[in-house]
Design a protein around this motif. Structure first.
Motif, short mmCIF file in Angstrom:
data_model
loop_
_atom_site.label_atom_id
_atom_site.label_comp_id
_atom_site.label_asym_id
_atom_site.label_seq_id
_atom_site.Cartn_x
_atom_site.Cartn_y
_atom_site.Cartn_z
N VAL B 31 68.34 -25.68 47.81
CA VAL B 31 68.21 -24.27 48.71
C VAL B 31 66.96 -24.34 49.87
O VAL B 31 67.35 -24.03 51.07
CB VAL B 31 67.49 -23.38 47.85
CG1 VAL B 31 67.22 -22.03 48.56
CG2 VAL B 31 68.51 -22.95 46.81
N ALA B 32 66.25 -25.49 49.97
CA ALA B 32 65.42 -25.55 50.96
C ALA B 32 66.10 -26.32 52.24
O ALA B 32 65.88 -25.79 53.43
CB ALA B 32 64.04 -26.47 50.53
N ALA B 33 67.08 -27.27 51.91
CA ALA B 33 67.89 -27.91 52.87
C ALA B 33 68.54 -26.53 53.46
O ALA B 33 68.93 -26.64 54.85
CB ALA B 33 68.70 -29.04 52.37
N VAL B 34 69.33 -26.02 52.82
CA VAL B 34 70.35 -25.06 53.23
C VAL B 34 69.36 -23.98 54.22
O VAL B 34 69.91 -23.50 55.50
CB VAL B 34 70.90 -24.16 52.09
CG1 VAL B 34 71.60 -22.84 52.71
CG2 VAL B 34 71.90 -25.05 51.43
N PHE B 35 68.08 -23.84 53.61
CA PHE B 35 67.38 -22.91 54.48
C PHE B 35 66.90 -23.07 55.86
O PHE B 35 67.07 -22.65 56.90
CB PHE B 35 66.05 -22.53 53.68
CG PHE B 35 65.14 -21.67 54.45
CD1 PHE B 35 63.81 -22.25 54.87
CD2 PHE B 35 65.11 -20.57 54.78
CE1 PHE B 35 62.76 -21.70 55.64
CE2 PHE B 35 64.09 -19.66 55.56
CZ PHE B 35 63.07 -20.36 55.88
N ALA B 36 66.67 -24.76 55.98
CA ALA B 36 66.24 -25.25 57.06
C ALA B 36 67.48 -25.13 58.01
O ALA B 36 67.30 -24.73 59.18
CB ALA B 36 65.68 -26.60 56.75
#
Lengths: 307, 364, 294
Positions: B31-36
């Motif tokens: 999720v953090a990667a998608v968020f970035a």
């Protein structure tokens, strides 16, 4: 006391200095001239205008500024090809700052109520000239608006010509008004379910009704507001003036007078309904005098068929 | 029924715990990667096209404090897109976490923050401001109406929540069931009030109200962010402390009581955080639906119902969804803009239908 | 020595009905007390008041002599654990997670090792080791009850680190369990009593109650109708009054009707079918009434 310039003139070799001064003056003059030309060129050729108001768009087209207009709003419906040939920045009260800026405008022209205010502020900060023009409800006001737009876009001469023409055509309407019988007219902006939004005082509709010599039965209301069924019946209009969008067919008169609010009006007896394009009739653009004339003719036809 | 000592149970449990930690960690990383990705691309996308190199240069200038305020690209990036990105992140996170909190409190996966009364109160207050406030403020500049709108919506949302709380609380105990029923009644009453206001409104007010109910991040400015961010950040920061209590509540109110937890305190804290957070989010962005239902639901499928993982991941997920939806809203009809509530509904509704019909287990 | 748990003239009145009517009792460590009675007798209401969930309308309840309202929730949680009736699941938790959550209240001070060890013991006691990672929602009713038991047991163990005298409340713990697990769970309860933990259970099954209870408290219409050792409390008259059935206590069933006596569980006796042993009791754990009763 001793002016170095004078000293120079007096003390140095006169002719050489005069020559130098002459050269400087020419150069300065040339620069000023170039600047003037360049400035005008910037003002006209490089002007990029966003018009967020239907009537303003019409005026811009009429004064020959169409090539400068890079984007319009959803109410810019005349001439017919405008929305097809220009990108739309949406509804004028819900503009997008980045959207407007993406058209790289130098000038945003719109009417009262354009917004939201934060967006207008951002646009000004971005260096876009934002001019909000007051709504015009008379020939004089319209002419003034046209002249103002001319000044803002550097097309003063064409605007002047158009404004004069508009004023003249409005003046020609005076006999119409004088000759007309005072009819009781109700202007309906839209019908939603059974609720009618009508044009009260301080609206373009009110001005138009008065210009054809009619009486605005909704004058007790301020602005475009809903009117209750009883109030419509009590107002007893002789004619119902319905606004439609261009290209949308008018609803049949039977439908309108089938509604309880209208069924018991004097207009119902003669099925006296006139449907006209909203931008044309109450937009108060350059075509306004023709629209009023058309309305007067339609009213006369109604009287003729009634007798 | 004797101890099965040969299975060495602790290592099984250890294995379970480790496996869970890996799942949660992977989900968080994902999720953090998608968020970035979504955040960066939202900065670089919009009606005005700015090449990526330019974006980096402008951001570097911003970081070093040497900004060319007259450059159009700089203005769009720093005064429009950046505050909008940050506002969208915070609002998205709050909406998703609010949904997860409500679902934990009501022990129902379909609960959304509206149940606590915030949305209906905010909507009623907004309608009042738009329709009646316009008349009262007619003497002043029209802009005053817009300035009054967010505080009015916020106050309205809090007022309704307070009303619901008072109605549902007897002798210091809040009944969630009563709150649900009272919330439905309040929603109906607010709806009637809004209907009346819509009926009385003129064309312009009606359109303004309609746009507000569809939500928009278009008004995001640094000054608004400065007011809104501290509240939202505070709410989001408080959320992890609610996780354990909500886990226990899921086993039942009586059970949580027997475990030694103060059930009333958990309820009040949760309701307060939701009311404050959602009230603030709604006052700035209008009504934006589906984020509070879709995001926690999807994440529950991956990491289960343990709120210690679900709440923080929901915040991230909500930020992703809203920033992504806003990017779509800003570009799909450029140079005009779609209200963001429409985008979240168009994404959310079919997706939710598909989730529910494909029979995933988490609805219980 | 103050009683572990004492109730004095406790009542619970809702509307005009007295669900519990002036009940007094005392619970001591190490005993198994079973609350018996027909439906609506007030057993569960009484249990919930003793456990501290419901406030009595009248009377007083005290743990270790201290009124229950003066106890902090966390301290009370270390003192007693409650196994409630099974709840329908709304969210996907694994069995392990359900038990782990049960330690939220009082497990804060423990390290991971201790918590895992406690959970492991609880799982084993409820025969759930193979189901530790299973989704609670997919379990049968009986399996879910065992999970609730394990959770209560785990809480008790953690609480036992700070409290010497504890109590376990079991609210209809065997309602959905098959026979094997019924007996196993009640065995576990008996073991807890053997450790000194008081066990207060609400049971429906008379025979099961008789097998495991040190003391019976029979309730009807909110009032106590009989207290004491099972053999003294249960009588034909009580059955007739309270349960409104005409059944002989202790009498053999008529010929040809099979019967099962949980009372004989764990007794180690394996008298064959139809045989009658020295004491005149019918044989084994299952028997058929002999044609001739000598």
């Amino acid at each position: 006391m001793s002016n170095p310039f004078v000293v120079a003139v007096v003390d140095r070799r006169g002719p050489a200095l005069l020559l130098r001064i002459a050269r400087m003056s020419c150069a300065t003059f040339a620069m000023l001239l170039a600047a003037a030309i360049f400035h005008t060129a910037v003002a006209t050729a490089a002007e990029r205008i966003v018009s967020a108001s239907g009537p303003i768009t019409e005026i811009l087209w009429a004064i020959g500024a169409r090539d400068d207009v890079v984007a319009v709003d959803t109410s810019s419906l005349f001439p017919e090809d405008v929305l097809r040939s220009r990108p739309s920045v949406g509804y004028m009260r819900a503009l997008s700052a980045e959207g407007v800026l993406s058209t790289r405008p130098t000038l945003l022209l719109s009417a009262e109520g354009a917004g939201p205010p934060d967006v207008l502020k951002l646009l000004r900060e971005a260096g876009v000239r934002v001019e909000i023009l007051p709504d015009a409800f008379s020939g004089e006001a319209l002419a003034a608006k046209i002249r103002r737009i001319g000044a803002l876009t550097g097309r003063d001469t064409r605007a002047e010509a158009l404004a004069d023409d508009v004023e003249r055509r409005f003046a020609d309407l005076a006999p119409l008004r004088a000759a007309a019988e005072p009819r009781r007219i109700l202007f309906v902006l839209m019908l939603q379910a059974s609720r009618a939004m009508v044009g009260g005082r301080n609206t373009a509709a009110d001005a138009v009704i008065r210009m054809v010599g009619g009486i605005n039965v909704a004058a007790a209301i301020d602005g475009y507001k809903p009117m209750t069924e009883e109030a419509i019946t009590a107002a007893a209009p002789d004619v119902v003036l319905m606004m439609v969008r261009p290209g949308v067919p008018a609803p049949p008169a039977e439908e309108l007078f089938a509604l309880p609010a209208f069924a018991r009006t004097p207009a119902a007896a003669k099925k006296a309904m006139i449907a006209m394009d909203g931008l044309y009739l109450v937009g108060f653009g350059p075509r306004e005098p023709e629209a009023i004339r058309d309305l007067a003719e339609a009213l006369n036809r109604l009287d003729g068929s009634g007798r | 029924m004797t101890m099965t000592s040969e299975l060495a149970p602790i290592s099984i449990l250890d294995g379970l715990v480790r496996r869970r930690q890996i799942v949660v960690g992977a989900a968080a990383a994902g999720v953090a990667a998608v968020f970035a990705l979504v955040a960066v691309s939202s900065l670089g996308t919009g009606a005005l096209s700015i090449p990526p190199e330019r974006v980096i240069v402008i951001l570097a200038e911003f970081a070093s404090g040497r900004v060319d305020a007259t450059d159009r690209d700089t203005l769009v990036l720093l005064s429009i897109r950046l505050p909008r990105l940050l506002t969208g992140m915070l609002i998205g996170a709050t909406l998703a976490v609010g949904g997860a909190l409500m679902q934990g409190l009501f022990r129902n996966p379909l609960a959304d923050p509206g149940l606590v009364g915030v949305s209906s109160g905010a909507l009623l207050a907004a309608a009042l401001t738009i329709v009646v406030g316009d008349a009262l403020l007619a003497r002043h500049v029209v802009a005053n109406g817009f300035v009054a709108l967010p505080p009015a919506a916020f106050a309205g949302g809090l007022a309704t929540t307070l009303l619901l709380y008072v109605v549902a609380t007897r002798r210091g105990q809040t009944s969630i069931g009563t709150m649900l029923l009272a919330g439905i009644a309040v929603q109906a009453a607010a709806g009637a009030g809004i209907g009346v206001l819509q009926y009385l409104s003129d064309d312009r007010q009606l359109r303004d109200l309609t746009f507000w109910t569809m939500g928009s991040l278009g008004g995001s400015t640094w000054s608004k962010l400065a007011i809104v961010a501290p509240v939202l950040v505070a709410c989001l920061a408080a959320v992890p402390f609610l996780a354990r209590g909500l886990n226990a509540l899921l086993l039942g109110e009586a059970e949580a009581l027997f475990m030694g937890l103060s059930v009333q305190r958990i309820k009040v804290a949760t309701i307060a955080v939701v009311a404050l957070g959602i009230g603030t989010a709604v006052s700035v962005g209008g009504l934006i639906g589906f984020v509070g239902i879709v995001v926690p639901h999807v994440l529950r499928l991956v990491v289960g119902s343990d709120h210690r993982a679900l709440l923080p991941l929901s915040a991230l997920g909500g930020a992703v969804l809203l920033v992504g939806a806003d990017t779509i809203a800003r570009t799909v009809v450029a140079p005009a803009e779609l209200p963001i509530g429409i985008v979240t509904a168009v994404i959310g509704a079919p997706f939710f239908l598909w989730l529910v019909s494909s029979g995933k287990r988490s609805l219980g | 020595m103050t009683a572990l748990l004492a109730a004095h003239e406790v009542s619970r009145i809702v509307g005009r009905r007295a669900l519990v009517d002036r009940v007094s009792l005392a619970i001591e460590p190490g005993e198994v007390v079973v609350l018996l009675g027909p439906n609506g007798a007030g057993k569960t209401t009484l249990l919930r008041m003793l456990a501290g969930e419901i406030r009595p309308s009248g009377g007083a309840i005290a743990w270790e002599g201290v009124p229950i309202s003066d106890w902090k929730p966390r301290s009370l949680a270390a003192k007693r654990a409650v196994m409630s009736q099974s709840h329908p699941p709304t969210f996907p938790f694994t069995v392990f997670e359900v038990i782990s959550i049960g330690l939220e209240g009082i497990g804060g001070g423990c390290d991971r090792r201790t918590r895992l060890a406690v959970i492991e013991e609880a799982l084993a006691a409820a025969d759930l080791v193979s189901l530790a990672g299973a989704d609670y929602g997919t379990l049968s009713g009986g399996e879910r009850q065992r999970v609730q038991f394990a959770r209560a047991l785990a809480q008790l163990r953690i609480g036992g680190r700070s409290e010497r005298r504890q109590a376990m409340f079991l609210d209809e713990p065997v309602a959905s369990l098959d026979l094997c697990h019924q007996l196993a769970l009640m065995d576990r309860a008996g073991d807890l009593a053997g450790e000194g933990i008081a066990v207060v259970a609400v049971l429906h099954d008379l025979n099961l109650a008789v097998r495991y209870a040190d003391r019976l408290i029979v309730l009807a219409e909110g009032r106590v109708r009989g207290v004491g050792v099972p053999s003294e409390v249960l009588s034909d008259a009580l059955l007739r009054e309270v349960y409104r059935v005409s059944l002989p206590v202790g009498g053999a069933p008529s010929a040809g009707v099979p019967f099962v006596l949980p009372q004989l569980h764990g007794s180690g006796r394996t008298v064959g079918k139809g045989e009658i042993d020295d004491e005149g009791a019918l044989g084994g754990s299952m028997g058929v009434a002999a044609k001739t009763a000598v």
